[in-house]
Design an enzyme around this catalytic site. Sequence first.
Site, PDB file in Angstrom:
ATOM      1  N   LEU A  57       0.487  -0.904   0.033  1.00  0.00           N
ATOM      2  CA  LEU A  57      -0.052   0.615   0.174  1.00  0.00           C
ATOM      3  C   LEU A  57       0.258   1.719  -0.355  1.00  0.00           C
ATOM      4  O   LEU A  57       0.291   2.103  -0.478  1.00  0.00           O
ATOM      5  CB  LEU A  57      -1.051   0.024   1.424  1.00  0.00           C
ATOM      6  CG  LEU A  57      -2.167  -1.213   1.182  1.00  0.00           C
ATOM      7  CD1 LEU A  57      -2.981  -1.312   2.181  1.00  0.00           C
ATOM      8  CD2 LEU A  57      -3.178  -0.933  -0.243  1.00  0.00           C
ATOM      9  N   ILE A  59       3.483   1.467  -1.362  1.00  0.00           N
ATOM     10  CA  ILE A  59       4.348   1.545  -3.180  1.00  0.00           C
ATOM     11  C   ILE A  59       3.040   1.691  -4.231  1.00  0.00           C
ATOM     12  O   ILE A  59       3.385   2.972  -5.146  1.00  0.00           O
ATOM     13  CB  ILE A  59       4.617  -0.156  -3.527  1.00  0.00           C
ATOM     14  CG1 ILE A  59       5.918  -0.150  -2.857  1.00  0.00           C
ATOM     15  CG2 ILE A  59       4.900  -0.218  -4.826  1.00  0.00           C
ATOM     16  CD1 ILE A  59       6.170  -1.361  -3.741  1.00  0.00           C
ATOM     17  N   ASN A  60       1.916   1.706  -3.453  1.00  0.00           N
ATOM     18  CA  ASN A  60       0.330   2.083  -4.118  1.00  0.00           C
ATOM     19  C   ASN A  60       0.433   3.391  -4.185  1.00  0.00           C
ATOM     20  O   ASN A  60       0.022   4.132  -5.015  1.00  0.00           O
ATOM     21  CB  ASN A  60      -0.285   1.372  -3.537  1.00  0.00           C
ATOM     22  CG  ASN A  60      -2.045   1.807  -4.632  1.00  0.00           C
ATOM     23  OD1 ASN A  60      -1.989   1.730  -5.555  1.00  0.00           O
ATOM     24  ND2 ASN A  60      -3.385   2.325  -3.308  1.00  0.00           N
ATOM     25  N   CYS A 158       1.931  -7.917 -22.157  1.00  0.00           N
ATOM     26  CA  CYS A 158       1.780  -6.111 -22.151  1.00  0.00           C
ATOM     27  C   CYS A 158       2.337  -6.478 -23.296  1.00  0.00           C
ATOM     28  O   CYS A 158       2.293  -4.747 -24.444  1.00  0.00           O
ATOM     29  CB  CYS A 158       3.255  -6.228 -20.731  1.00  0.00           C
ATOM     30  SG  CYS A 158       1.976  -6.082 -19.806  1.00  0.00           S
ATOM     31  N   ASP A 218      -7.574  -1.551 -16.998  1.00  0.00           N
ATOM     32  CA  ASP A 218      -8.935  -1.713 -17.817  1.00  0.00           C
ATOM     33  C   ASP A 218      -8.883  -1.375 -19.084  1.00  0.00           C
ATOM     34  O   ASP A 218      -8.952   0.145 -19.066  1.00  0.00           O
ATOM     35  CB  ASP A 218      -9.895  -2.634 -17.608  1.00  0.00           C
ATOM     36  CG  ASP A 218      -9.984  -3.327 -16.115  1.00  0.00           C
ATOM     37  OD1 ASP A 218      -9.022  -3.231 -15.802  1.00  0.00           O
ATOM     38  OD2 ASP A 218     -10.800  -2.694 -15.866  1.00  0.00           O
ATOM     39  N   GLY A 319       4.627   0.357 -18.326  1.00  0.00           N
ATOM     40  CA  GLY A 319       5.071  -0.573 -17.435  1.00  0.00           C
ATOM     41  C   GLY A 319       5.522  -0.550 -15.829  1.00  0.00           C
ATOM     42  O   GLY A 319       4.491  -1.216 -15.152  1.00  0.00           O
ATOM     43  N   GLY A 320       5.709   0.846 -15.734  1.00  0.00           N
ATOM     44  CA  GLY A 320       6.082   1.389 -14.750  1.00  0.00           C
ATOM     45  C   GLY A 320       6.952   2.498 -14.925  1.00  0.00           C
ATOM     46  O   GLY A 320       7.262   2.527 -15.308  1.00  0.00           O
TER      47      GLY A 320
END
Length: 404
Positions: A57, A59-60, A158, A218, A319-320
């Site tokens: 959390l 990191i989130n 991906c 999504d 991707g990040g």
Amino acid sequence: MSLATVGPSTNYNFDDDLQLYIVGLATEYPPFQNGPDVLEALARKHYPDSNALNKVLSINRYTGIDCRSAIGDANHVLMNQPAPPTIKQLNELFMQEGVRLSVNACKKAIQDWGGSARDITHMVSTTCTNSANPGFDHYVAKQLGIQVESILLAGVGCSGGLAAMRVAASIAMGSSHRRRPARVLVLACEISSIFVRSELESIHKDQEVRVGVCLFSDAASACIVSNGIGNEDKRKLADRDVRASIYSITGWKKEVVHGTDTDLGFDVDPLGWKVVLTPRVPSLTASIVPVIFADLVASIPHLREMTSPSDFDWALHPGGSLILSRIQESLRLEEHHLRASYEVYVEHGNSSSATIISVLDRLRQPQHEATGRKDIIACAFGPGINVEMMALRRGRRETSSCKT
């Protein structure tokens, strides 16, 4: 850590004009835009406090993503059952929501093109968030009213959107060799948000720090690849494909990075699929992308003098945030070279295979086309690690103010 290396691969030398055109592009995001608070609310509601959960959390809150597009919010019924959804429930939800998003994306791409569904000759689709048989593309085609040669790509994660575009380009080139028209509908759809309870369950039971639950979203994206050939009754349509293309495809390359099978993946699980994303991925991708870029531009006649990555705009799969920044650094790019990738990442998160087409869609928008460079490199990464790279040139639908 040593630099990543790629295995033996086929090196193509491309002609200067492949006569491959992207003539329609569209992305369909679902209605909910979930901030970091949504994951936190679900986690706190269903799972006790633990070191692993607190780390995830934390990191989130600092992924750099403002919102992640999703088919539901923290109150979605399936996400609030006593136990995580079963694979049967996940499949039923995908076939409802994923097919709906996909049909809308395809219709928008066809409308953007200006042709009709009757003019589609082939269909190449991909997803890593469903594995039903018949595949979701079967139901999308039925709702579009088309019955054409079709392929559903699996196992590419991906990188699937760009892999599907590569396959579509090969199909279109084969049709050109036979002097037959090709209008290939490319579709990528991912419904990742439905795995949130499955991921949280593993974090709780195994005390693993699983960052995938903080990144994925999504979407469905679609594009149409044309070879610019038309029969007598479709001559005007073919001419328009050439005159008003969004991009032309000028070459591509696919590589597999040695020794990375366990670094990036999407593993089968009784509760759906589980993201595999090790801390090595940003460094691995950053070290290999410059090598693949050099090979690709050397294979395309009109790009051989453009040896600097900064000569191009980049559509990089987001991707990040660390993957983006590490590759930006390794290629010696400025943030504006990756502006579309950063925008999509911040506003929607990582929608797996559907993301790269969304980035290309963003790059052709008015706020980008006026300052954009003529040539573009698209790049995405999938399980394996597989790297897909494609060179494109802005088409005639664009304004004439692009840099060369």
